[in-house]
Design a protein around this motif. Structure first.
Motif, PDB file in Angstrom:
ATOM      1  N   GLN A  69      -4.353  -9.648  -7.506  1.00 20.63           N
ATOM      2  CA  GLN A  69      -5.534  -9.534  -8.361  1.00 20.63           C
ATOM      3  C   GLN A  69      -6.555  -8.625  -7.693  1.00 20.63           C
ATOM      4  OE1 GLN A  69      -5.627 -11.002 -11.389  1.00 20.63           O
ATOM      5  NE2 GLN A  69      -3.571 -11.722 -10.994  1.00 20.63           N
ATOM      6  N   LEU A  70      -7.483  -8.066  -8.474  1.00 22.84           N
ATOM      7  CA  LEU A  70      -8.499  -7.173  -7.922  1.00 22.84           C
ATOM      8  C   LEU A  70      -9.412  -7.856  -6.918  1.00 22.84           C
ATOM      9  CD1 LEU A  70      -9.553  -4.990 -10.970  1.00 22.84           C
ATOM     10  CD2 LEU A  70      -8.321  -4.271  -8.943  1.00 22.84           C
ATOM     11  N   THR A  71      -9.555  -9.180  -6.982  1.00 24.85           N
ATOM     12  CA  THR A  71     -10.429  -9.880  -6.057  1.00 24.85           C
ATOM     13  C   THR A  71      -9.736 -10.184  -4.736  1.00 24.85           C
ATOM     14  OG1 THR A  71      -9.763 -11.980  -7.047  1.00 24.85           O
ATOM     15  CG2 THR A  71     -11.761 -10.950  -7.902  1.00 24.85           C
ATOM     16  N   GLN A  72      -8.423  -9.990  -4.678  1.00 28.25           N
ATOM     17  CA  GLN A  72      -7.672 -10.284  -3.465  1.00 28.25           C
ATOM     18  C   GLN A  72      -7.933  -9.223  -2.404  1.00 28.25           C
ATOM     19  OE1 GLN A  72      -3.510 -10.650  -4.139  1.00 28.25           O
ATOM     20  NE2 GLN A  72      -3.078 -11.455  -2.125  1.00 28.25           N
ATOM     21  N   ASP A  73      -7.837  -9.622  -1.165  1.00 23.15           N
ATOM     22  CA  ASP A  73      -8.016  -8.711  -0.033  1.00 23.15           C
ATOM     23  C   ASP A  73      -6.907  -7.665  -0.044  1.00 23.15           C
ATOM     24  OD1 ASP A  73      -8.524  -7.568   2.427  1.00 23.15           O
ATOM     25  OD2 ASP A  73      -7.677  -9.237   3.572  1.00 23.15           O
ATOM     26  N   PRO A  74      -7.250  -6.363  -0.036  1.00 24.70           N
ATOM     27  CA  PRO A  74      -6.206  -5.327  -0.047  1.00 24.70           C
ATOM     28  C   PRO A  74      -5.254  -5.437   1.138  1.00 24.70           C
ATOM     29  CG  PRO A  74      -8.340  -4.359  -0.510  1.00 24.70           C
ATOM     30  CD  PRO A  74      -8.582  -5.785  -0.121  1.00 24.70           C
ATOM     31  N   PHE A  75      -5.751  -5.859   2.309  1.00 26.21           N
ATOM     32  CA  PHE A  75      -4.869  -6.025   3.465  1.00 26.21           C
ATOM     33  C   PHE A  75      -3.801  -7.064   3.166  1.00 26.21           C
ATOM     34  CE2 PHE A  75      -3.632  -8.213   7.358  1.00 26.21           C
ATOM     35  CZ  PHE A  75      -3.110  -7.149   8.086  1.00 26.21           C
ATOM     36  N   ALA A  76      -4.197  -8.171   2.545  1.00 28.12           N
ATOM     37  CA  ALA A  76      -3.233  -9.230   2.207  1.00 28.12           C
ATOM     38  C   ALA A  76      -2.206  -8.714   1.196  1.00 28.12           C
ATOM     39  CB  ALA A  76      -3.965 -10.452   1.651  1.00 28.12           C
ATOM     40  N   THR A  77      -2.651  -7.896   0.256  1.00 24.96           N
ATOM     41  CA  THR A  77      -1.744  -7.335  -0.744  1.00 24.96           C
ATOM     42  C   THR A  77      -0.698  -6.443  -0.084  1.00 24.96           C
ATOM     43  OG1 THR A  77      -3.504  -7.385  -2.389  1.00 24.96           O
ATOM     44  CG2 THR A  77      -1.631  -5.968  -2.858  1.00 24.96           C
ATOM     45  N   TRP A  78      -1.142  -5.554   0.818  1.00 28.30           N
ATOM     46  CA  TRP A  78      -0.204  -4.663   1.510  1.00 28.30           C
ATOM     47  C   TRP A  78       0.691  -5.443   2.467  1.00 28.30           C
ATOM     48  CZ3 TRP A  78       1.132  -0.133  -0.152  1.00 28.30           C
ATOM     49  CH2 TRP A  78       0.251   0.594  -0.957  1.00 28.30           C
ATOM     50  N   HIS A  79       0.167  -6.488   3.078  1.00 28.86           N
ATOM     51  CA  HIS A  79       0.981  -7.330   3.966  1.00 28.86           C
ATOM     52  C   HIS A  79       2.095  -8.013   3.177  1.00 28.86           C
ATOM     53  CE1 HIS A  79       1.955  -9.857   7.383  1.00 28.86           C
ATOM     54  NE2 HIS A  79       1.872 -10.908   6.589  1.00 28.86           N
ATOM     55  N   GLU A  80       1.746  -8.533   2.017  1.00 35.86           N
ATOM     56  CA  GLU A  80       2.745  -9.170   1.146  1.00 35.86           C
ATOM     57  C   GLU A  80       3.821  -8.157   0.738  1.00 35.86           C
ATOM     58  OE1 GLU A  80       2.997 -11.017  -3.366  1.00 35.86           O
ATOM     59  OE2 GLU A  80       1.055 -10.928  -2.365  1.00 35.86           O
ATOM     60  N   LEU A  81       3.402  -6.940   0.428  1.00 32.85           N
ATOM     61  CA  LEU A  81       4.355  -5.890   0.074  1.00 32.85           C
ATOM     62  C   LEU A  81       5.293  -5.593   1.238  1.00 32.85           C
ATOM     63  CD1 LEU A  81       5.296  -3.767  -2.027  1.00 32.85           C
ATOM     64  CD2 LEU A  81       3.677  -2.201  -0.936  1.00 32.85           C
ATOM     65  N   ALA A  82       4.746  -5.526   2.441  1.00 34.58           N
ATOM     66  CA  ALA A  82       5.576  -5.272   3.624  1.00 34.58           C
ATOM     67  C   ALA A  82       6.582  -6.398   3.839  1.00 34.58           C
ATOM     68  CB  ALA A  82       4.687  -5.106   4.860  1.00 34.58           C
ATOM     69  N   GLN A  83       6.158  -7.640   3.624  1.00 30.48           N
ATOM     70  CA  GLN A  83       7.074  -8.774   3.777  1.00 30.48           C
ATOM     71  C   GLN A  83       8.200  -8.719   2.746  1.00 30.48           C
ATOM     72  OE1 GLN A  83       4.191 -12.049   3.637  1.00 30.48           O
ATOM     73  NE2 GLN A  83       4.818 -12.577   5.719  1.00 30.48           N
ATOM     74  N   LYS A  84       7.864  -8.408   1.502  1.00 31.74           N
ATOM     75  CA  LYS A  84       8.886  -8.316   0.461  1.00 31.74           C
ATOM     76  C   LYS A  84       9.849  -7.162   0.736  1.00 31.74           C
ATOM     77  CE  LYS A  84       6.738 -10.641  -3.361  1.00 31.74           C
ATOM     78  NZ  LYS A  84       6.520 -10.651  -4.794  1.00 31.74           N
ATOM     79  N   THR A  85       9.320  -6.073   1.256  1.00 30.04           N
ATOM     80  CA  THR A  85      10.166  -4.925   1.584  1.00 30.04           C
ATOM     81  C   THR A  85      11.128  -5.293   2.709  1.00 30.04           C
ATOM     82  OG1 THR A  85       8.427  -3.392   0.897  1.00 30.04           O
ATOM     83  CG2 THR A  85      10.162  -2.503   2.308  1.00 30.04           C
ATOM     84  N   GLN A  86      10.627  -5.962   3.722  1.00 34.11           N
ATOM     85  CA  GLN A  86      11.489  -6.379   4.824  1.00 34.11           C
ATOM     86  C   GLN A  86      12.562  -7.343   4.333  1.00 34.11           C
ATOM     87  OE1 GLN A  86       9.646  -8.780   7.857  1.00 34.11           O
ATOM     88  NE2 GLN A  86      11.280  -8.383   9.329  1.00 34.11           N
ATOM     89  N   GLU A  87      12.179  -8.306   3.507  1.00 35.71           N
ATOM     90  CA  GLU A  87      13.140  -9.255   2.944  1.00 35.71           C
ATOM     91  C   GLU A  87      14.216  -8.518   2.149  1.00 35.71           C
ATOM     92  OE1 GLU A  87      12.161 -11.917  -0.551  1.00 35.71           O
ATOM     93  OE2 GLU A  87      12.219 -13.395   1.066  1.00 35.71           O
ATOM     94  N   MET A  88      13.787  -7.543   1.352  1.00 38.46           N
ATOM     95  CA  MET A  88      14.730  -6.770   0.547  1.00 38.46           C
ATOM     96  C   MET A  88      15.700  -5.991   1.444  1.00 38.46           C
ATOM     97  SD  MET A  88      14.035  -3.673  -2.114  1.00 38.46           S
ATOM     98  CE  MET A  88      13.662  -2.619  -0.736  1.00 38.46           C
ATOM     99  N   TRP A  89      15.197  -5.380   2.509  1.00 42.49           N
ATOM    100  CA  TRP A  89      16.062  -4.623   3.417  1.00 42.49           C
ATOM    101  C   TRP A  89      17.103  -5.528   4.070  1.00 42.49           C
ATOM    102  CZ3 TRP A  89      11.691  -1.500   6.204  1.00 42.49           C
ATOM    103  CH2 TRP A  89      11.331  -0.402   5.407  1.00 42.49           C
ATOM    104  N   LEU A  90      16.668  -6.696   4.546  1.00 42.27           N
ATOM    105  CA  LEU A  90      17.601  -7.622   5.178  1.00 42.27           C
ATOM    106  C   LEU A  90      18.646  -8.122   4.188  1.00 42.27           C
ATOM    107  CD1 LEU A  90      15.084  -9.627   7.405  1.00 42.27           C
ATOM    108  CD2 LEU A  90      16.759  -7.921   8.159  1.00 42.27           C
ATOM    109  N   ASP A  91      18.189  -8.489   2.987  1.00 40.73           N
ATOM    110  CA  ASP A  91      19.127  -8.956   1.964  1.00 40.73           C
ATOM    111  C   ASP A  91      20.077  -7.847   1.525  1.00 40.73           C
ATOM    112  OD1 ASP A  91      18.199 -11.551   1.981  1.00 40.73           O
ATOM    113  OD2 ASP A  91      16.916 -11.302   0.219  1.00 40.73           O
ATOM    114  N   SER A  92      19.565  -6.614   1.398  1.00 38.73           N
ATOM    115  CA  SER A  92      20.436  -5.524   0.962  1.00 38.73           C
ATOM    116  C   SER A  92      21.480  -5.199   2.026  1.00 38.73           C
ATOM    117  CB  SER A  92      19.631  -4.281   0.581  1.00 38.73           C
ATOM    118  OG  SER A  92      18.979  -3.742   1.701  1.00 38.73           O
ATOM    119  N   ALA A  93      21.135  -5.326   3.309  1.00 41.59           N
ATOM    120  CA  ALA A  93      22.119  -5.118   4.373  1.00 41.59           C
ATOM    121  C   ALA A  93      23.221  -6.163   4.281  1.00 41.59           C
ATOM    122  CB  ALA A  93      21.445  -5.164   5.738  1.00 41.59           C
ATOM    123  N   PHE A  94      22.844  -7.419   4.017  1.00 39.46           N
ATOM    124  CA  PHE A  94      23.828  -8.484   3.861  1.00 39.46           C
ATOM    125  C   PHE A  94      24.721  -8.225   2.646  1.00 39.46           C
ATOM    126  CE2 PHE A  94      25.040 -12.492   1.806  1.00 39.46           C
ATOM    127  CZ  PHE A  94      25.855 -13.016   2.801  1.00 39.46           C
TER     128      PHE A  94
END
Length: 153
Positions: free
Chosen positions: A3-28
């Protein structure tokens, strides 16, 4: 989605976590499917053929959904840019009007204009939202495939 009221750092951190999860799952998933293809060779069973077909179809679906999400987010960003331009225009008019009233009013209007002009938060949030929207279909399929293939092990 953030949401627009959310901290942008938290938003980008969440994106980084999802990207890492996707990379690990895609390797598997890649290793499991490569192993399956090597084992079946030239004589795949009906289940193997279904898995091979699913590999291609899911990639096309994910690319299509990601493209659609990108176009939708571009529309949202354009709307935000137009709104931002209107706000800056209104602040510039207020600054000009205040400059004719008093020095204090002119200073206050100039500070408001500078704050609106220099605030990157809406664009940071919009770009993070766009990245989330584009990643979501790929992340979803990768995670689902990894869970399904782990269950079959």
């Amino acid at each position: 989605m953030s949401q627009l009221t959310q901290d942008p750092f938290a938003t980008w951190h969440e994106l980084a976590q999802k990207t890492q999860e996707m990379w690990l799952d895609s390797a598997f998933v890649f290793s499991q499917r490569t192993q399956m293809l090597a084992q079946v060779g030239m004589n795949p069973s009906a289940a193997d053929q279904a898995e091979i077909t699913q590999m291609g179809v899911e990639k096309l679906e994910a690319v299509g959904e990601s493209s659609l999400a990108a176009w939708q987010q571009i529309g949202v960003m354009q709307q935000a840019l137009w709104s931002r331009a209107l706000q800056q225009n209104q602040a510039a008019i207020a600054m000009l009007t205040a400059s004719m009233a008093s020095p204090q009013a002119a200073l206050a209007a100039q500070q408001q204009y500078s704050n609106q002009l220099l605030n990157p938060e809406p664009f940071t949030q919009a770009s993070a939202d766009m990245a989330h929207a584009i990643l979501h279909p790929v992340h979803k399929r990768t995670t689902e495939n990894a869970e399904r293939l782990r269950e079959n092990d």
